[in-house]
Design an enzyme around this catalytic site. Sequence first.
Site, PDB file in Angstrom:
ATOM      1  N   GLY A 184       1.153  -1.346   0.277  1.00 26.56           N
ATOM      2  CA  GLY A 184      -0.121  -0.038   0.175  1.00 26.56           C
ATOM      3  C   GLY A 184       1.195   1.077  -0.048  1.00 26.56           C
ATOM      4  O   GLY A 184       1.886   1.121  -0.659  1.00 26.56           O
ATOM      5  N   SER A 185       0.070   2.371   1.059  1.00 25.48           N
ATOM      6  CA  SER A 185       0.508   3.675   0.304  1.00 25.48           C
ATOM      7  C   SER A 185       2.392   3.965   1.509  1.00 25.48           C
ATOM      8  O   SER A 185       2.271   2.938   2.435  1.00 25.48           O
ATOM      9  CB  SER A 185       0.328   4.693   0.621  1.00 25.48           C
ATOM     10  OG  SER A 185      -0.581   4.523   1.901  1.00 25.48           O
ATOM     11  N   THR A 186       2.950   4.455   1.426  1.00 28.87           N
ATOM     12  CA  THR A 186       4.265   4.249   2.219  1.00 28.87           C
ATOM     13  C   THR A 186       4.170   5.163   4.038  1.00 28.87           C
ATOM     14  O   THR A 186       4.587   5.031   4.456  1.00 28.87           O
ATOM     15  CB  THR A 186       5.245   5.292   1.509  1.00 28.87           C
ATOM     16  OG1 THR A 186       6.119   4.575   0.151  1.00 28.87           O
ATOM     17  CG2 THR A 186       6.098   6.251   2.460  1.00 28.87           C
ATOM     18  N   THR A 221       1.127   4.845   5.148  1.00 27.03           N
ATOM     19  CA  THR A 221      -0.144   3.628   5.464  1.00 27.03           C
ATOM     20  C   THR A 221       1.236   2.701   6.624  1.00 27.03           C
ATOM     21  O   THR A 221       1.330   2.504   7.403  1.00 27.03           O
ATOM     22  CB  THR A 221      -0.440   3.606   5.271  1.00 27.03           C
ATOM     23  OG1 THR A 221      -1.479   4.617   4.439  1.00 27.03           O
ATOM     24  CG2 THR A 221      -1.549   2.128   6.095  1.00 27.03           C
ATOM     25  N   GLY A 222       2.058   2.355   5.156  1.00 20.49           N
ATOM     26  CA  GLY A 222       3.486   1.764   5.792  1.00 20.49           C
ATOM     27  C   GLY A 222       3.987   1.744   6.927  1.00 20.49           C
ATOM     28  O   GLY A 222       4.476   0.534   8.016  1.00 20.49           O
ATOM     29  N   GLU A 244       5.416  -4.216   0.735  1.00 16.14           N
ATOM     30  CA  GLU A 244       5.854  -2.836  -0.511  1.00 16.14           C
ATOM     31  C   GLU A 244       4.881  -1.601  -0.452  1.00 16.14           C
ATOM     32  O   GLU A 244       3.938  -1.398  -0.788  1.00 16.14           O
ATOM     33  CB  GLU A 244       5.184  -4.063  -1.650  1.00 16.14           C
ATOM     34  CG  GLU A 244       6.271  -4.317  -3.022  1.00 16.14           C
ATOM     35  CD  GLU A 244       5.235  -3.591  -4.086  1.00 16.14           C
ATOM     36  OE1 GLU A 244       5.054  -2.302  -4.240  1.00 16.14           O
ATOM     37  OE2 GLU A 244       4.049  -3.938  -4.135  1.00 16.14           O
ATOM     38  N   GLU A 293       3.306  10.943  -6.143  1.00 19.13           N
ATOM     39  CA  GLU A 293       3.153   9.678  -7.300  1.00 19.13           C
ATOM     40  C   GLU A 293       1.567   9.336  -7.651  1.00 19.13           C
ATOM     41  O   GLU A 293       0.602   9.931  -6.782  1.00 19.13           O
ATOM     42  CB  GLU A 293       2.948   8.295  -5.921  1.00 19.13           C
ATOM     43  CG  GLU A 293       2.681   6.614  -7.005  1.00 19.13           C
ATOM     44  CD  GLU A 293       2.741   6.221  -5.868  1.00 19.13           C
ATOM     45  OE1 GLU A 293       2.267   5.945  -4.469  1.00 19.13           O
ATOM     46  OE2 GLU A 293       2.616   4.827  -6.130  1.00 19.13           O
TER      47      GLU A 293
HETATM   48  P1  NDP Z   1      -3.466   2.677   2.361  1.00 15.93           P
HETATM   49  O1  NDP Z   1      -1.414   2.326   1.979  1.00 15.93           O
HETATM   50  O2  NDP Z   1      -3.663   3.093   3.755  1.00 15.93           O
HETATM   51  O3  NDP Z   1      -4.106   1.280   2.045  1.00 15.93           O
HETATM   52  C1  NDP Z   1      -3.824   0.019   1.869  1.00 15.93           C
HETATM   53  C2  NDP Z   1      -4.179  -1.060   2.897  1.00 15.93           C
HETATM   54  O4  NDP Z   1      -4.018  -0.798   4.448  1.00 15.93           O
HETATM   55  C3  NDP Z   1      -5.640  -0.761   3.207  1.00 15.93           C
HETATM   56  O5  NDP Z   1      -6.077  -2.364   3.091  1.00 15.93           O
HETATM   57  C4  NDP Z   1      -6.025  -0.018   4.079  1.00 15.93           C
HETATM   58  O6  NDP Z   1      -7.502   0.033   4.904  1.00 15.93           O
HETATM   59  C5  NDP Z   1      -4.985  -0.775   5.332  1.00 15.93           C
HETATM   60  N1  NDP Z   1      -4.735   0.003   6.363  1.00 15.93           N
HETATM   61  C6  NDP Z   1      -4.920   1.866   6.454  1.00 15.93           C
HETATM   62  N2  NDP Z   1      -3.961   2.121   7.693  1.00 15.93           N
HETATM   63  C7  NDP Z   1      -3.962   1.114   7.896  1.00 15.93           C
HETATM   64  C8  NDP Z   1      -2.860   1.469   9.315  1.00 15.93           C
HETATM   65  N3  NDP Z   1      -2.388   2.223  10.259  1.00 15.93           N
HETATM   66  N4  NDP Z   1      -2.789  -0.046   9.906  1.00 15.93           N
HETATM   67  C9  NDP Z   1      -3.692  -1.317   8.515  1.00 15.93           C
HETATM   68  N5  NDP Z   1      -3.734  -0.900   7.942  1.00 15.93           N
HETATM   69  C10 NDP Z   1      -4.210   0.442   7.938  1.00 15.93           C
HETATM   70  O7  NDP Z   1      -3.939   2.709   0.457  1.00 15.93           O
HETATM   71  P2  NDP Z   1      -5.032   3.834  -0.079  1.00 15.93           P
HETATM   72  O8  NDP Z   1      -6.218   3.016  -0.567  1.00 15.93           O
HETATM   73  O9  NDP Z   1      -5.361   5.197   1.186  1.00 15.93           O
HETATM   74  O10 NDP Z   1      -4.026   4.848  -1.017  1.00 15.93           O
HETATM   75  C11 NDP Z   1      -3.756   6.149  -1.268  1.00 15.93           C
HETATM   76  C12 NDP Z   1      -2.566   6.306  -1.503  1.00 15.93           C
HETATM   77  O11 NDP Z   1      -1.597   4.650  -1.750  1.00 15.93           O
HETATM   78  C13 NDP Z   1      -3.190   6.227  -3.268  1.00 15.93           C
HETATM   79  O12 NDP Z   1      -2.839   7.018  -3.761  1.00 15.93           O
HETATM   80  C14 NDP Z   1      -1.721   5.204  -4.210  1.00 15.93           C
HETATM   81  O13 NDP Z   1      -0.667   6.416  -4.514  1.00 15.93           O
HETATM   82  C15 NDP Z   1      -1.466   4.498  -2.928  1.00 15.93           C
HETATM   83  N6  NDP Z   1      -1.410   3.178  -3.227  1.00 15.93           N
HETATM   84  C16 NDP Z   1      -0.086   2.547  -3.493  1.00 15.93           C
HETATM   85  C17 NDP Z   1      -0.465   0.663  -3.597  1.00 15.93           C
HETATM   86  C18 NDP Z   1       0.798   0.018  -3.948  1.00 15.93           C
HETATM   87  O14 NDP Z   1       0.397  -0.946  -4.947  1.00 15.93           O
HETATM   88  N7  NDP Z   1       2.120   0.665  -3.497  1.00 15.93           N
HETATM   89  C19 NDP Z   1      -1.252   0.317  -3.925  1.00 15.93           C
HETATM   90  C20 NDP Z   1      -2.665   1.288  -3.246  1.00 15.93           C
HETATM   91  C21 NDP Z   1      -2.525   2.800  -2.791  1.00 15.93           C
HETATM   92  P3  NDP Z   1      -8.118   0.855   5.588  1.00 15.93           P
HETATM   93  O15 NDP Z   1      -8.070   2.015   4.554  1.00 15.93           O
HETATM   94  O16 NDP Z   1      -9.492  -0.167   5.395  1.00 15.93           O
HETATM   95  O17 NDP Z   1      -7.288   1.314   7.258  1.00 15.93           O
END
Ligand code: NDP
Length: 468
Positions: free
Chosen positions: A221-223, A225-226, A243, A374
């Site tokens: 997911g996003s940096t 949130t990572g 990742e 991004e």
């Molecule tokens: P996020 O990184 O926020 O979400 C990805 C996953 O993490 C979801 O399942 C989300 O579920 C979960 N999550 C969010 N916050 C937490 C937390 N504190 N602890 C544990 N899990 C969590 O992506 P977004 O959907 O908000 O997208 C934001 C940006 O991320 C996009 O604009 C894009 O730039 C980037 N992105 C990158 C991706 C990649 O493949 N590298 C894929 C998707 C997005 P929940 O929201 O329910 O918490």
Amino acid sequence: MTDFTMTIDGNPVSATGTFDVINPSTGGSAGQCPSGAAEDVNAAIAAAKAAFASWRWESDHTRSQACRDMARVLGEHAEELAVLLSTEQGKPLGGLGARFELGGCQAWASNTADLELPVEVVKDDNEGRIEIHRKPLGVVASITPWNWPLMIAIWHIAPAIRAGNTVVVKPSPYTPLSTLRMVEILNTVLPAGVLNVVTGPDSIGPVLTSHPDIAKVTFTGSTETGKKVMASATNTLKRLTLELGGNDAAIVLPDVEPAAVAEGIFWGAFINSGQTCACMKRLYVHDDIYDDVCSALVEFAAKIPVGDGLDEDSVLGPVQNAMQFAKVRDLVNDAKASGARVLLGGEVPEGNGYFYPLTIVADATDGMRLVDEEQFGPVLPVIRYTDIEDAVTRANASSMGLGGSVWSKDMDAAKKLALQFESGTVWINGHGGLNPNAPFGGVKQSGIGTEFGVDGLKEFTAIQTLHA
Ligand code: NDP
């Protein structure tokens, strides 16, 4: 409408409430998702922990066969899952869309079945013998995003299970339905509790990532949130694979034929409507061929049909959600206001769904938000350069480092340049292609750890050294 359920300990589990999942092609409903709570997460972790007690000791053959069986049932249900995926994610059924993603799921699951982690002997003489064994870690939390929800889930699940771990998956609330169904299907060939899935509000992710019985978190997911996941993993020193985002640069050398590279560059940037971590997000083109590359790209892109994912004529679909749509629109508007020239697209069409047109932006420069951030959408900024070394420096001037590419007829020159990229992967005359045996991961703030192949499998294990 289908009732979707979580799967905990091999059983379907409903929640007291549900939330609506939006079909991004229409703005209508794709289905209702169970709104699970912390108790469901705790129950899923408890089931996975109980299953781990026996799964960890299963033979290598059994775990390999489980991956093979997962690939088989994914194949048997591929069309059903592809339709569901397309409905909630928006990607077209055909082309590099939902059916392609299901094909990837099967390929990764069956390839993982073939991976081996044999005992290594580092010393064996009259003083003694030293062996390195690879042991599973325990319960793995898999947190997945909305861009390639099924393929990324399989990238997490297959190696975790192959190595003897058990799993709790939490999909993105934007695309949870196909994962719920996929886990239900996979449970037909796995012992109860080995693979569980929970869905719910944003509050359940942190419950999972901070739980003392989670041994490892694998997150895509996003940096931003990572970093939160990493912080919440510290209390019990969980293992992590992160990742994260990318801002991949491509550099086009002046020796290319613009018309010959347009198709490859287009797909490198626009696969999945640009919503791919390792797709091309900044295109640096030498001044000598700049205008011709822009024209060739516009000519190719203008012919690509964009529409409802379920329409077999669509080749690309909408942006997946309203948040991402607004982000893409704002970045293009900011680039326009900063003097960039929109050669194609750039105006939001009338109608339903989150359709942002395929957009090519010329005269983009470093320092514009569209270049520095991004965009994660169907927009490619094209940046002019004259000095190749300077272009590499600009390509590397990012906190991200997932992928990059060089385009040239001269393979030696391209390779020399490619190896100067600060990125986990670099391609020559292509961008974004993956292989289940080729390690994949980011450097800098694009992530920690590696996925795929034996190196990726090792990340789901701990070393135990035996001195005998
Ligand atoms: P996020 O990184 O926020 O979400 C990805 C996953 O993490 C979801 O399942 C989300 O579920 C979960 N999550 C969010 N916050 C937490 C937390 N504190 N602890 C544990 N899990 C969590 O992506 P977004 O959907 O908000 O997208 C934001 C940006 O991320 C996009 O604009 C894009 O730039 C980037 N992105 C990158 C991706 C990649 O493949 N590298 C894929 C998707 C997005 P929940 O929201 O329910 O918490």
